[in-house]
Every structure is written in C-alpha cells, then in structure tokens.
Enzyme design. Structure first.
Site, PDB file in Angstrom:
ATOM      1  N   CYS A 156     -80.715  -1.971 -54.297  1.00 28.04           N
ATOM      2  CA  CYS A 156     -81.728  -1.038 -54.043  1.00 28.04           C
ATOM      3  C   CYS A 156     -81.250   0.239 -54.444  1.00 28.04           C
ATOM      4  CB  CYS A 156     -82.094  -0.925 -52.670  1.00 28.04           C
ATOM      5  SG  CYS A 156     -83.435   0.629 -52.220  1.00 28.04           S
ATOM      6  N   THR A 171     -84.724  -2.257 -59.856  1.00 31.25           N
ATOM      7  CA  THR A 171     -85.396  -0.917 -60.473  1.00 31.25           C
ATOM      8  C   THR A 171     -84.248   0.001 -60.895  1.00 31.25           C
ATOM      9  OG1 THR A 171     -85.558   0.459 -58.341  1.00 31.25           O
ATOM     10  CG2 THR A 171     -87.549  -0.690 -59.000  1.00 31.25           C
ATOM     11  N   CYS A 213     -86.825   1.020-100.747  1.00 32.23           N
ATOM     12  CA  CYS A 213     -87.097   0.321 -99.519  1.00 32.23           C
ATOM     13  C   CYS A 213     -86.123  -0.586 -99.007  1.00 32.23           C
ATOM     14  CB  CYS A 213     -88.598  -0.613 -99.748  1.00 32.23           C
ATOM     15  SG  CYS A 213     -88.697  -1.256 -98.170  1.00 32.23           S
ATOM     16  N   ASN A 239     -79.902  -8.282 -51.142  1.00 34.25           N
ATOM     17  CA  ASN A 239     -80.046  -7.069 -51.783  1.00 34.25           C
ATOM     18  C   ASN A 239     -78.911  -6.190 -52.111  1.00 34.25           C
ATOM     19  OD1 ASN A 239     -81.356  -4.662 -52.732  1.00 34.25           O
ATOM     20  ND2 ASN A 239     -83.045  -4.772 -51.739  1.00 34.25           N
TER      21      ASN A 239
END
Length: 489
Positions: free
Chosen positions: A226, A291, A460, A223
């Site tokens: 974190c 995260t 467009c 890890n």
C-alpha cells in the site's frame, strides 16, 4: 457518404444504467445486456440477447434510453451485430491456485469493493470465484474525504481510464472483519476467501496471520505494497525492502499452515529483488501489482485544501503491471512460483494477457468500482468463447503460453524491416499519417493536393507510427524484407 456506425464506440457511450429503462421498454429481449457485451469485448456474442426483438421493440428501447445528449442508437447497433449460436456447453474455467480449487480465476482485489459480508456475498452470488478481502490491521484507520480522483477519457459518461485513491485499509475492528470471513466461508464453502493483512511489528503479523487461519480463511495475503500508509514501517515501506519481505514472509509461514501470498509494490525499480525474497521465504504465490504512486492536479481530489501523492490504478496501469508479471515469470531463480495478476483488468482479454504471462489467478478492483460486480458475466463468457475458438480444454493450457515470445532487446531481429501498406479503400485522406511521420517519424510519407498519402520506401524505417495514428485502420503491414544498406545506415 454516411459513416457506418462503430458499435464499439456507440456502446462506450452507454451509461450502463442500473435497472436499464431500455430493456424494460423492449419487452422481448435485453438490449442493455447486449450493449454491455459489446462494451466488454463480446460483440460477437451480443445478438443472443436481442434475437427475439422486433424493430418496434428496439425503437421503444431507444426512446427509453437515458442519456445526457442523445439516445444510444440501439436499432442501428442491432442491425450490425453478427449472428451467433449459443453453444450448448461452455468449457470449465476451473483452475487451481496455491493448491486451492477455484471455479474460475476471477477474484475481487483487496480494496473498497470487498469490505463487508453483504458486498462479498453479492459478488459470490454474481459468479466471482473468490475474494482478497480488504486489508485488515490492528490500528485505527481513519480515512480522508474525498479519497478518489480520476483521469477521464470522457468525463460526461463517468468513464475513466485511471483512478487515484488515498484509501488505506479496513476501518473495521480486526475481530469484526475476521468474523465476516468466517461467515463467508461457512455460507459459501466452494468460494475462496483470502484474508489480506498488514502488520507493523513481528507480533502484529503473527497475531493477524493466526486470526486469519482461525477464521477459516483459505489463504493469507501479506500487504507489503500500500503506497499511502500514514504510519511508517507499513505497506510499501516493507515491500521496498527485500530483507523485510523475506523476514515477514518467513515469519508468517512459520505460524500458519494455510498458503501465504505476499503482495508486491510497483513503486520500486526492480520488482525481482523483493519478489525473490518472498520466493526464497517459500511464498505459496506472489500477487502483483498494487497501485502506482501518482499525482493528479484536479481540485476535486483535494482534502480540506490540501493534496498528496497516492496510488493510481485502472486500465492505464495494465502495461506496467504486465511488465512486472513478465519479469517475475521469466526469472529463472523463481521457476515454478505461482502468480496472481492485478492491474487494469477490465475485460476478459485483459485477464487473458495476465494468464498468458504465467498467472493462475487474477484480481479485479477498479473496473468493479466503475461498472459493478456484473462485469463477471462478460469476463467468464469471453474467456470461455476464446477457449472454444482456440480449442483450449483447460485454462492451464493458456498459463504462460506467451512467455517464449519475450526476449531481451539485444535478441530482437534487427536485420529485417516490416513496411506499412496503405489500403486506398479505407483511406479517407485526413493526412494524420503524414503529419505524424513528418513531425514524429522519418519524413517518409508525402501528401498530395488530392489528399493521397504515399509511402517513400527509401526513407521508411518500418516504425509503424502511421498505422497507430490512422483513424480508419487504413494502414496495414506489408511483407517483412531484408534491410538494405541505406536502411541500415
């Protein structure tokens, strides 16, 4: 004219009850399971759970529905479900990851969804192939309360598209967690048990890695990612430093013989820098992402009147996770590097996208926190039916298949334009396309008094903002054509 019920929207209203009263009241089917199939992208397969139900059964189920406003329209949903044949044989989802045979690619991510023997055993019994157990360290971990906050799509249903968490590592003593891993491997020898570890010093990394191997873990995840560690020199402090990633990965590789899987942080500009460090240290695989550092402002996330920065997960982060996976998969200096994908995986389609970008393994956390281990049913079933529909015999055929379609921005076709086309039968005349094009596009859509939008071809540019805001799907793609001089200017 009454609008036809959108079964996907209606299924999203379902509270996905435990021990669902609707199924109990039905008697001859499982409407709760059918609705769950619709909710998790398996609408084409949902009818099999209510085929034996009469109209009365479905009405009974609807009357029993628990809800905060009105019952789910179960009978009407059932009438719209397509017929489906249950295949006699579903394809195998077996795949090898780090030379470890896995019964399917679906693993629990290292988090609060896998902190004890009982939890992981239930997940294994439900059909999950493996677990990256919650990160083990040699420090006393004291968590805060509350530790979660959410960004809601609809707060009333308990559904959210992003979760902010302040949780760190396992609060158990290391010896307890490694004993848990040992028992899991003994009791579930066909399942894959990965020990996630985090040290602060060389000695701690070596001790934890050896303990993981001695416990019988199939692999060890490092890890390096974190984002909310209270101690310096841990978690993303390491992952943001390629030299430390290289050093600690190589160190652990020297002391254990099981596969070593560094976990990357997204809280960095160029993920390839630490990823290459892990690769050149002979990492067996790389997992990503953890995260994303974030802030939410709701008072419910306060701890004794204080707030902090912490990690964001959930379906909102999936495009960012896919970007990092793509960057590593396309890195020629990391050719052949195995990848484990994490970030916003909720349905089988989400998992498929990670596989198509080169992952041979996917990890799920936030979706389990919302909906439970039971989502594995639809993850597996949806992927198996995708394989049937596309003539895929092995998951390995899918891995990396979308990589050739991704190029650098300067390599994209800039000589042609793909115009939008309005389907008059679907258009309801709301004018959303006009508003968005006028204020956020190129003023290429007129809107008449009789509520008829019209595309002005000379203005467009084919950005297709109009199709993205259309609530009825009335704007499709026309033919791609060569740009004119006016469009190019």
């Amino acid at each position: 004219m009454e609008r036809k019920l959108n079964i996907k929207e209606e299924a999203a209203r379902c509270l996905l009850c435990h021990d669902a009263p609707c199924t109990k009241a039905c008697g001859n089917g499982d409407p709760a399971r059918a609705i769950r199939a619709i909710r998790f992208d398996n609408a084409a397969l949902a009818r099999q759970w209510i085929d034996g139900c009469s109209e009365q059964d479905l009405e009974n189920a609807e009357r029993a529905c628990l809800h905060y406003d009105r019952p789910i329209r179960i009978a009407e949903m059932a009438r719209q479900l397509p017929a489906c044949e249950k295949p006699t044989k579903l394809p195998s989802l077996e795949i090898d990851f780090c030379d470890i045979h896995c019964e399917n690619p679906f693993f629990l991510a290292s988090s609060s969804v896998c902190t004890s023997y009982e939890m992981v055993a239930r997940a294994f019994d439900a059909g999950w192939a493996g677990v990256f157990f919650k990160t083990i360290c040699l420090h006393d971990i004291e968590e805060v309360s509350p530790r979660f906050d959410v960004v809601n799509r609809d707060g009333a249903t308990g559904d959210f598209y992003a979760l902010r968490n302040m949780e760190q590592l396992s609060e158990n003593p290391a010896e307890v967690d490694f004993d848990t891993l040992h028992r899991l491997k003994q009791d579930y020898p066909s399942k894959v048990v990965v020990a996630s570890i985090m040290g602060q010093t060389e000695e701690e990394w070596m001790i934890l890695a050896k303990m993981a191997q001695d416990a019988g873990a199939d692999a060890v995840e490092l890890n390096f990612s974190c984002p909310q560690m209270r101690l310096a020199g841990m978690g993303s402090d390491v992952g943001q430093n390629p030299e430390l990633v290289l050093f600690y990965t190589a160190l652990v590789k020297r002391v254990v013989s099981i596969p070593v899987i560094p976990k990357m942080t997204p809280n960095i500009t160029h993920i390839n820098q630490p990823a290459m460090a892990a690769h050149f240290a002979n990492a067996d695989a790389i997992s990503a992402i953890n995260t994303i550092k974030s802030v939410t402002m709701a008072g419910r996330g306060m701890v004794s009147g204080q707030k902090t920065i912490s990690g964001l997960s959930g379906r909102a982060v999936k495009p960012i996770a896919l970007r990092y996976i793509l960057e590593m998969a396309k890195n020629r200096m990391m050719k052949g590097q195995e990848l484990s994908g994490i970030g916003g995986i909720e349905t089988w389609r989400d998992a498929l996208e990670f596989l198509q970008l080169g992952c041979t393994n996917v990890q799920v956390c936030t979706a389990v926190m919302q909906y439970g281990y039971r989502i594995i049913d639809d993850l597996k079933l949806g992927l198996q039916h995708y394989m049937i529909e596309h003539g895929v015999n092995s998951l390995n055929e899918i891995v990396g298949e979308q990589l050739p379609y991704f190029v650098n921005p300067n390599d994209l076709d800039r000589d042609t334009v793909l115009f939008p086309m309005i389907d008059r039968d679907k258009c309801i005349g709301c004018g959303r396309c006009h508003v968005s094009c006028m204020d956020g596009g190129h003023q290429a859509i007129t809107f008449s008094e009789d509520h008829k939008p019209q595309i002005i071809g000379s203005k467009c540019v084919g950005c297709h903002l109009c199709s993205l805001v259309c609530p009825t799907g009335a704007i499709a793609q026309a033919k791609r054509v060569k740009k004119t001089r006016r469009q190019e200017s």
